[in-house]
Design an enzyme around this catalytic site. Structure first.
Site, PDB file in Angstrom:
ATOM      1  N   ARG A 145       0.867  -1.175   0.000  1.00 60.08           N
ATOM      2  CA  ARG A 145       0.000   0.000   0.000  1.00 60.08           C
ATOM      3  C   ARG A 145       0.902   1.224   0.000  1.00 60.08           C
ATOM      4  O   ARG A 145       1.481   1.560   1.031  1.00 60.08           O
ATOM      5  CB  ARG A 145      -0.855  -0.056   1.281  1.00 60.08           C
ATOM      6  CG  ARG A 145      -2.104   0.773   1.289  1.00 60.08           C
ATOM      7  CD  ARG A 145      -2.679   0.809   2.703  1.00 60.08           C
ATOM      8  NE  ARG A 145      -1.813   1.596   3.580  1.00 60.08           N
ATOM      9  CZ  ARG A 145      -1.708   1.422   4.895  1.00 60.08           C
ATOM     10  NH1 ARG A 145      -2.392   0.500   5.508  1.00 60.08           N
ATOM     11  NH2 ARG A 145      -0.893   2.190   5.606  1.00 60.08           N
ATOM     12  N   HIS A 148      -3.395   4.360   4.888  1.00 61.78           N
ATOM     13  CA  HIS A 148      -4.586   3.504   4.811  1.00 61.78           C
ATOM     14  C   HIS A 148      -5.736   4.227   4.126  1.00 61.78           C
ATOM     15  O   HIS A 148      -6.415   3.693   3.270  1.00 61.78           O
ATOM     16  CB  HIS A 148      -5.000   3.059   6.213  1.00 61.78           C
ATOM     17  CG  HIS A 148      -6.338   2.384   6.248  1.00 61.78           C
ATOM     18  ND1 HIS A 148      -6.539   1.114   5.756  1.00 61.78           N
ATOM     19  CD2 HIS A 148      -7.549   2.814   6.678  1.00 61.78           C
ATOM     20  CE1 HIS A 148      -7.813   0.781   5.898  1.00 61.78           C
ATOM     21  NE2 HIS A 148      -8.448   1.795   6.450  1.00 61.78           N
ATOM     22  N   TYR A 151       3.768   4.636  11.881  1.00 62.33           N
ATOM     23  CA  TYR A 151       4.010   3.215  12.127  1.00 62.33           C
ATOM     24  C   TYR A 151       4.887   2.520  11.095  1.00 62.33           C
ATOM     25  O   TYR A 151       5.110   1.327  11.186  1.00 62.33           O
ATOM     26  CB  TYR A 151       2.677   2.466  12.280  1.00 62.33           C
ATOM     27  CG  TYR A 151       1.695   2.667  11.143  1.00 62.33           C
ATOM     28  CD1 TYR A 151       1.818   1.944   9.967  1.00 62.33           C
ATOM     29  CD2 TYR A 151       0.662   3.595  11.250  1.00 62.33           C
ATOM     30  CE1 TYR A 151       0.934   2.128   8.931  1.00 62.33           C
ATOM     31  CE2 TYR A 151      -0.240   3.781  10.213  1.00 62.33           C
ATOM     32  CZ  TYR A 151      -0.100   3.043   9.052  1.00 62.33           C
ATOM     33  OH  TYR A 151      -0.973   3.234   8.019  1.00 62.33           O
TER      34      TYR A 151
HETATM   35  C1  LIG Z   1     -15.082  -5.477  11.106  1.00 63.31           C
HETATM   36  C2  LIG Z   1     -14.243  -4.266  10.932  1.00 63.31           C
HETATM   37  N1  LIG Z   1     -13.310  -3.979  11.861  1.00 63.31           N
HETATM   38  C3  LIG Z   1     -12.546  -2.883  11.727  1.00 63.31           C
HETATM   39  C4  LIG Z   1     -12.696  -2.050  10.662  1.00 63.31           C
HETATM   40  C5  LIG Z   1     -11.831  -0.811  10.505  1.00 63.31           C
HETATM   41  N2  LIG Z   1     -10.909  -1.047   9.399  1.00 63.31           N
HETATM   42  C6  LIG Z   1     -11.201  -0.617   8.152  1.00 63.31           C
HETATM   43  S1  LIG Z   1     -10.086  -1.118   7.048  1.00 63.31           S
HETATM   44  C7  LIG Z   1      -9.160  -1.872   8.217  1.00 63.31           C
HETATM   45  C8  LIG Z   1      -7.901  -2.565   7.829  1.00 63.31           C
HETATM   46  C9  LIG Z   1      -8.090  -3.490   6.690  1.00 63.31           C
HETATM   47  O1  LIG Z   1      -6.872  -4.028   6.344  1.00 63.31           O
HETATM   48  P1  LIG Z   1      -6.707  -5.039   5.136  1.00 63.31           P
HETATM   49  O2  LIG Z   1      -7.786  -6.058   5.179  1.00 63.31           O
HETATM   50  O3  LIG Z   1      -5.322  -5.553   5.164  1.00 63.31           O
HETATM   51  O4  LIG Z   1      -6.956  -4.158   3.841  1.00 63.31           O
HETATM   52  P2  LIG Z   1      -6.180  -2.826   3.382  1.00 63.31           P
HETATM   53  O5  LIG Z   1      -6.932  -1.688   3.986  1.00 63.31           O
HETATM   54  O6  LIG Z   1      -4.780  -2.921   3.849  1.00 63.31           O
HETATM   55  O7  LIG Z   1      -6.294  -2.774   1.915  1.00 63.31           O
HETATM   56  C10 LIG Z   1      -9.740  -1.732   9.463  1.00 63.31           C
HETATM   57  C11 LIG Z   1      -9.174  -2.267  10.718  1.00 63.31           C
HETATM   58  C12 LIG Z   1     -13.689  -2.380   9.730  1.00 63.31           C
HETATM   59  N3  LIG Z   1     -13.927  -1.614   8.660  1.00 63.31           N
HETATM   60  N4  LIG Z   1     -14.425  -3.491   9.883  1.00 63.31           N
END
Ligand SMILES: Cc1ncc(C[n+]2csc(CCOP(=O)(O)OP(=O)(O)O)c2C)c(N)n1
Lengths: 365, 324
Positions: free
Chosen positions: A259, A263, A272
Site C-alpha cells: 500500500r 490507509h 508506524y
Molecule cells: C469489522 C471491521 N473492523 C474494523 C474495521 C476498521 N478497518 C477498516 S479497514 C481496516 C484494515 C483493513 O486491512 P486489510 O484487510 O489488510 O486491507 P487494506 O486496507 O490494507 O487494503 C480496518 C481495521 C472495519 N472496517 N471493519
C-alpha cells in the site's frame, strides 16, 4: 506448485521475457496499462479533492493497481464482483464510468445508492458489482453464497472477491473459504496482501508465512503471485477463473503488493512505518514495471505515455466537474428503501421531519 | 488540573489505570504502535510495553473472546473495538459469553472486561462508522453501560469502570473527542457508575440526554430560556444502571419530559426511560413524554444532518411539551 512460491512473469529488469504474451494480445496489454494509469490518476485526484474538503474520505489503491485491474479483466460479463473499498481499478474495468463512481463519492442524487454510503462503497446490480459494506470480510462470505446459488441453479457465473490481508483474520474469510471448499464453488478469492491492515503489519496479522497457504486447510489451492507484476496477476487469476468456470472449484490468490499511501485520507502512516520501506517498494511500482515491459516490446513510448496521461487528466477533470454539480439526494429519500414498503412509523417520521423543516423556513425572517 | 479534550482525558485515564494495576492490559486493532485510530491509546505501548498493549489481528470476535479468556485468568482487560459498528461481529462473544459468565458459572468465574468503543454520528461516517448501539447492550443482562459527554466524566467513568467487577460497555461519543476541552484533575478520581449529572437547573421541562446530545441540549436550553422556558437538563452518564432517583426527582419538579438520543427511536433507550417514568411517576406528568431521536432508518451518509436530532427539532419538542 508450492504455496509459498511467488509467481512472476516479468523479470527483474521488467523487459520482455518472450516476444509475445500468450494470454493477452497487444491491444489487451495496452488496455490493461491504460486502465492502470487511469486508476492511478483517478486515485491521486481523489486525494487532492479530499485535501480541498470536497471528498470526505478516500482509500487509494496506489501500488495495487495491477491486482485490481488485471484480476477484474479476466471476468466475463455474466460474472459477479464482490469488491472492497480499495479496488477502484476493478470497478472501472467492469465498465463503471468515472462519472458514476464519482456520483457515489460525492453522494449526490445521481449516485445509484442514493448517497447512503461513505466514499468508495459503490455497488451496481446492472454491472454485477455487489454493494460494498465497511465491516471487513463480510463480503467474502456473500461471494461464496452467490457462487453456491450459481452452482445450485447451474448458472454460468464465476464470482471474484477482493479483500486485504487484514480481512483474512475475520470470520467472513474463514467461513467463506470453508464453505467454498466443501462445495467446490466457482469463486476466486483475491487477497491484496499489501503488508498492512492500517498500522498492523503482516507478521502480527497471521502466524503463517503466506496467505496462500491458508487455502490448503480448506481443501483447495492457494497461489502466491507478485502483485506488482500485472502479467503474472492476469495469468494466475485467469487460470483460477477458468478452473472455477469448468467446475474445478475455488482458488485463493494472494497478490503480494504494498500500500504505497496511507490507509486512507484519515490515516498518517509515518507513525508506524519507515519511509525507506515504502521507497524500496516504489522501485517495484506496478505501473512503471508494466510500462517498461511494454516499451521493451516496442508497444509503448514516452510520448504516448505523456499523451495518455494528459487525456486521462482532462477526462477526470470533466467527470469531477459534472458529478460534483449534481444536487444532494432529496430529503424524502432518507426514508426510502428501509423496506420495500413504507410502514406507518416511517411515514409518520417523514411527515414530522418535512413539517418541521417547512415550519422552520416559515419562521426564519 | 490540566485542560484536556476527551481523547487526552481518556488517554490520561488509561495511563493512570494501567499504572495503578499491573493486571490491566489493553488490546485491540491498531491500539499499540499507532496509538489507536483516534489516538486514545497514544504512548501507552511505549510506556507499558507490548505485553500490556496488544495490537490484535483484525478480528473483533478474537478481541472480545481473548479478553474474556484473559479475565478468567485474572487480568483486567480493556478491549477496544475500533468503531461501535464493529462490535456486531463480536456480538456473540459479548452477549452470549461476556455478559453471562458470572451468572452461568454460579459466580465462580467472572469476566470484568472493559469494552471501549467510539459511538455516534456527526462525523460523516455513514452507515458503519456512526451507529449508536447502546440499547442492544442495555437490553443485555450482565452488562453495565456508560457514556460520557465531556472530558472530566470520560476520565472519571473510565477509572470507575476499571474498578468494576462486571463487564462494562464504555461508549465514547466520537464527535466529542476533540470538540471541547475542560479542566480535568491530573490524578486519579472516579465518577460513580449509576449517577446522572444535572447539567442545568430548570423548572418547566426536563430534557434527558446523554453522550453527544448533551452539548446540543445545553445549547437548546439556552435558546429555550430566551423564550422563558426553563429546562432541567440531565446527562445520564450511566445507562445501566440508571440513576432513576435523579430522573424521578426532576419529573416531580417539572412534570414535563423530553428525551433526546441519536439512536433510532423504535426500541431505543428513550422507550425504556419513558416506560419507567410512566410506571413510577404517571400522576406527576402534565404532558405526554416526547422523544427526539434519530429516525428508524439505517444511518445515512449525505443526509446525516437531516437524520440527527437538531437544536431546532429539540426546541420544537420543548415548546410542544410546555404548551400541552
Ligand atoms: C469489522 C471491521 N473492523 C474494523 C474495521 C476498521 N478497518 C477498516 S479497514 C481496516 C484494515 C483493513 O486491512 P486489510 O484487510 O489488510 O486491507 P487494506 O486496507 O490494507 O487494503 C480496518 C481495521 C472495519 N472496517 N471493519
Amino acid at each position: 506448485m508450492s504455496e509459498t512460491e511467488l509467481i512472476r512473469v516479468l523479470g527483474d529488469d521488467d523487459t520482455s521475457p518472450a516476444p509475445y504474451h500468450p494470454s493477452l494480445d497487444d491491444e489487451s496489454l495496452l488496455a490493461l496499462y491504460r486502465r492502470m494509469v487511469q486508476t492511478r490518476l483517478f486515485d491521486a485526484e481523489m486525494i487532492r479533492l479530499h485535501r480541498q474538503g470536497r471528498v470526505s474520505i478516500y482509500s487509494s489503491s496506489e501500488g495495487e493497481e495491477a491486482l485490481a485491474v488485471a484480476a477484474a479483466m479476466t471476468l466475463s460479463e455474466e460474472d459477479w464482483l464482490f469488491p472492497d473499498y480499495r479496488v477502484s481499478g476493478a470497478l472501472f474495468e467492469r465498465g463503471v464510468p468515472m462519472e458514476e463512481f464519482l456520483a457515489q463519492l460525492f453522494g449526490t442524487s445521481k449516485d445509484l445508492s442514493k448517497g447512503r454510503q461513505i466514499p468508495t462503497h459503490y455497488g451496481s446490480r446492472q454491472r454485477h458489482i455487489a454493494s460494498i459494506s465497511s465491516p471487513v470480510g463480510n463480503g467474502i462470505a456473500h461471494a461464496v453464497g452467490f457462487a453456491w446459488a450459481a452452482r445450485i441453479k447451474k448458472g454460468p457465473e464465476v464470482v471474484l472477491t477482493f479483500f486485504g490481508d487484514g480481512a483474512t483474520s475475520e470470520e467472513g474469510f474463514h467461513t467463506g473459504m470453508n464453505i467454498a471448499g466443501v462445495h467446490k464453488l466457482p469463486v476466486v478469492f483475491v487477497c491484496r496482501n499489501n503488508q498492512y491492515a492500517i498500522s498492523v503489519p503482516f507478521n502480527l496479522q497471521t502466524g503463517s508465512d503466506t496467505i496462500a497457504v491458508k487455502a490448503k486447510a480448506y481443501g483447495f489451492d492457494g497461489v502466491r503471485v507478485d502483485g506488482t507484476d500485472a502479467l503474472a496477476v492476469h495469468d494466475v487469476v485467469r487460470e483460477a477463473v477458468e478452473r472455477a468456470r469448468k467446475g474445478g472449484g475455488p482458488t485463493l490468490v494472494e497478490g503480494v503488493s504494498y500500500r504505497h499511501g496511507a490507509h486512507s485520507t484519515s490515516d498518517d502512516d509515518t507513525r508506524y512505518r519507515k519511509a525507506a520501506e515504502a521507497e524500496a517498494w516504489r522501485k517495484r511500482d506496478p505501473i512503471d514495471r508494466f510500462g517498461r515491459y511494454l516499451k521493451s516490446r516496442g508497444l509503448w513510448d514516452d510520448a504516448r505515455d505523456a499523451a495518455l496521461r494528459e487525456t486521462l487528466e482532462s477526462r477526470i477533470q470533466t467527470a469531477v466537474a459534472e458529478a460534483e454539480a449534481a444536487p444532494p439526494p432529496p430529503l424524502e429519500s432518507l426514508f426510502d428503501d428501509v423496506y420495500d414498503d413504507l410502514p406507518w412509523h416511517l411515514r409518520e417520521q417523514r411527515q414530522d421531519l418535512t413539517d418541521h423543516l417547512r415550519g422552520l423556513k416559515g419562521r426564519k425572517p | 488540573m490540566s485542560r484536556m479534550n476527551m481523547v487526552e482525558a481518556l488517554n490520561n485515564g488509561l495511563h493512570l489505570g494501567m499504572r495503578e494495576n499491573e493486571n490491566v492490559v489493553l488490546l485491540g486493532e491498531d491500539v499499540g504502535l499507532l496509538g489507536g485510530v483516534f489516538r486514545v491509546s497514544a504512548g501507552l505501548q511505549e510506556t507499558f510495553g507490548t505485553d500490556r498493549v496488544l495490537d490484535t489481528p483484525l478480528s473483533e470476535t478474537g478481541i472480545i473472546a481473548s479478553a474474556i479468556g484473559m479475565a478468567l485468568y485474572g487480568l483486567r482487560p480493556i478491549a477496544e473495538i475500533q468503531f461501535a459498528d464493529f462490535a456486531f461481529p463480536a456480538f456473540d462473544q459479548i452477549i452470549n459469553e461476556l455478559a453471562k459468565y458470572r451468572y452461568r458459572s454460579g459466580n465462580q468465574l467472572t469476566t470484568p472486561v472493559l469494552v471501549r468503543m467510539p459511538v455516534g454520528g456527526g462525523v460523516g461516517g455513514g452507515l458503519y462508522h456512526s451507529q449508536s448501539p447502546e440499547s442492544h447492550f442495555a437490553h443485555t443482562a450482565g452488562l453495565k453501560v456508560v457514556i460520557p459527554s465531556n472530558p472530566y466524566d470520560a476520565k472519571g467513568l473510565l477509572l470507575a469502570a476499571l474498578r468494576e467487577q462486571d463487564p462494562v460497555i464504555f461508549l465514547e461519543p466520537k464527535k466529542l473527542y476533540r470538540t471541547t476541552s475542560a479542566e480535568v484533575p491530573d490524578g486519579a478520581f472516579t465518577v460513580p457508575i449509576g449517577s446522572a449529572r444535572r447539567v442545568r437547573e430548570g423548572t418547566d421541562v426536563t430534557l434527558i440526554c446523554y453522550g453527544a446530545m448533551v452539548p446540543l441540549a445545553e445549547d437548546v436550553a439556552r435558546r429555550a430560556a430566551e423564550e422563558q422556558i426553563q429546562v432541567d437538563v440531565l446527562d445520564l452518564r450511566s445507562l445501566l444502571p440508571l440513576d432513576i432517583e435523579t430522573v424521578l426527582a426532576s419529573v416531580q419538579k417539572t412534570h414535563r419530559i423530553v428525551i433526546v438520543h441519536e439512536a433510532p427511536r423504535t426500541c431505543g433507550y428513550g422507550a425504556e426511560l419513558a416506560s419507567l417514568i410512566v410506571e413510577k411517576a404517571f400522576w406527576s406528568l402534565d404532558a405526554p413524554i416526547l422523544r427526539v431521536t434519530g429516525f428508524d432508518t439505517p444511518f445515512p451518509y449525505r443526509l446525516e444532518k437531516e437524520y440527527l436530532p437538531t437544536s431546532d427539532r429539540i426546541l420544537d419538542a420543548l415548546r410542544t411539551t410546555v404548551a400541552a
